[in-house]
Each structure stands twice: as C-alpha cells, then as structure tokens.
Design a protein around this motif. Structure first.
Motif, mmCIF file in Angstrom:
data_model
loop_
_atom_site.group_PDB
_atom_site.id
_atom_site.type_symbol
_atom_site.label_atom_id
_atom_site.label_comp_id
_atom_site.label_asym_id
_atom_site.label_seq_id
_atom_site.Cartn_x
_atom_site.Cartn_y
_atom_site.Cartn_z
ATOM 1 N N SER A 180 3.778 11.326 2.415
ATOM 2 C CA SER A 180 2.359 11.012 2.582
ATOM 3 C C SER A 180 1.937 10.003 1.519
ATOM 4 N N GLU A 181 0.796 9.381 1.761
ATOM 5 C CA GLU A 181 0.251 8.438 0.786
ATOM 6 C C GLU A 181 0.024 9.128 -0.558
ATOM 7 N N ARG A 198 1.650 8.248 -4.210
ATOM 8 C CA ARG A 198 0.784 7.972 -5.352
ATOM 9 C C ARG A 198 1.200 8.820 -6.559
ATOM 10 N N PRO A 248 0.821 -1.217 0.000
ATOM 11 C CA PRO A 248 0.000 0.000 0.000
ATOM 12 C C PRO A 248 0.857 1.270 0.000
ATOM 13 N N TYR A 249 0.343 2.289 -0.681
ATOM 14 C CA TYR A 249 1.080 3.562 -0.739
ATOM 15 C C TYR A 249 1.308 4.147 0.648
ATOM 16 N N ALA A 250 0.368 3.935 1.554
ATOM 17 C CA ALA A 250 0.541 4.450 2.920
ATOM 18 C C ALA A 250 1.757 3.800 3.588
ATOM 19 N N GLY A 288 4.829 5.154 2.026
ATOM 20 C CA GLY A 288 5.026 6.503 2.551
ATOM 21 C C GLY A 288 5.713 6.495 3.901
ATOM 22 N N LYS A 289 5.280 5.590 4.792
ATOM 23 C CA LYS A 289 5.938 5.472 6.111
ATOM 24 C C LYS A 289 7.403 5.109 5.959
#
Length: 162
Positions: free
Chosen positions: A47-48, A52, A36-38, A41-42
């Motif tokens: 950020s997500e 993206r 996942p993009y989230a 990002g972490k």
C-alpha cells in the motif's frame, strides 16, 4: 546555506539488511526519486502507506537519501576536480576540517599514495586555486595533487542494492 545530508558511517554497527521489498523500493526511487508512493506500492505489492513507512525507515537508517542531482556545467560551475591530499596526524579530524569547506562535496579516506581524496566544484580556475589555498592552510596537510576534470563521461547513482 543548506544543511548537508546525513552520511552514515559504515562499519560501526554493521550493515543494514534489506529485504527484497525494501531493495525494490530503493531501486524504484533510484530510477525516479519523484515517483509517487502509490506507484511504487503497485510495483512492489504494498500500500501507499506501507511504502511511505519503509521509505521513512530507510531515510532514518541512513540507507539512502532522496536528493536532486544537478549538472554543475549548466549552473555556472565549469571546473570540477579531484584533489588527492597527503597528510600527517588524525585523518578523521582532517577529513572533518575538509568537510567544512563549502566547495568540497566529497571527502573519502583512502589507501595508496594519498591519504584523503576530495571532489570540488568551482566557478573557474581562480576559484579552484582559492580552494587549494584553503586546503593547504590546514596544518596537517603535507601535499596536494589536483586532477582537473576535462570531460565527464559517466556519473550515475544507480548501483542498486545488490
């Protein structure tokens, strides 16, 4: 029939320069293309939404593709081979003709004893013979040499961004 992924021709406009964050994003997706993009990002400090946007830019620039890689053996394609092709004439035009053959999944112009190398995935030896017939029917093809895969020891797509 599916649309083949875009392949970016290198050398015409120069290489795309990636910053460290984009390189980390590519590496994250090479480890898990479904991450996942989230979560990416972490891992990279964005950020997500920012991930993206960067992923979309990398896709649009032809830097990467996100695909599912299958195992041909488990899907009923027990015969794989690399075919070296000696040609005369315009190699780019011949490469385009070869690329139109559905069973050919890799086409590259080479230096050495052959002009073009292609990789095929087949249902068996008779299917391989059929594909060789299609290749040899191209008027500019002068000779082929087939290298049948007996056992695949390693195949990865994680060479990274260096």
């Amino acid at each position: 029939m599916t649309t083949p992924p875009k392949v970016r021709a290198t050398g015409k406009s120069g290489p795309v320069v990636l910053d460290d964050i984009s390189k980390q994003i590519v590496e994250q997706l090479q480890m898990d293309g479904r991450k996942p993009y989230a979560a990416i990002g972490k891992a990279v400090g964005l950020s997500e939404a920012a991930v993206r946007q960067r992923v979309q830019r990398l896709l649009d620039q032809g830097v990467m593709q996100i695909v599912a890689v299958t195992d041909p053996l488990t899907l009923g394609f027990p015969r794989q081979a690399m075919i070296g092709i000696k040609c005369e004439g315009d190699l780019d035009m011949i490469a385009q003709e070869l690329s139109a053959i559905d069973e050919i999944n890799y086409v590259v112009l080479t230096a050495g004893s052959v002009d073009i190398m292609v990789e095929v995935v087949c249902e068996g030896d008779s299917h391989l013979l059929e594909i060789l017939g299609k290749i040899r029917a191209i008027p500019a093809v002068r000779a082929t040499e087939t290298f049948v895969y007996l056992k695949l020891h390693k195949q990865t797509y994680t060479w990274g961004t260096r």
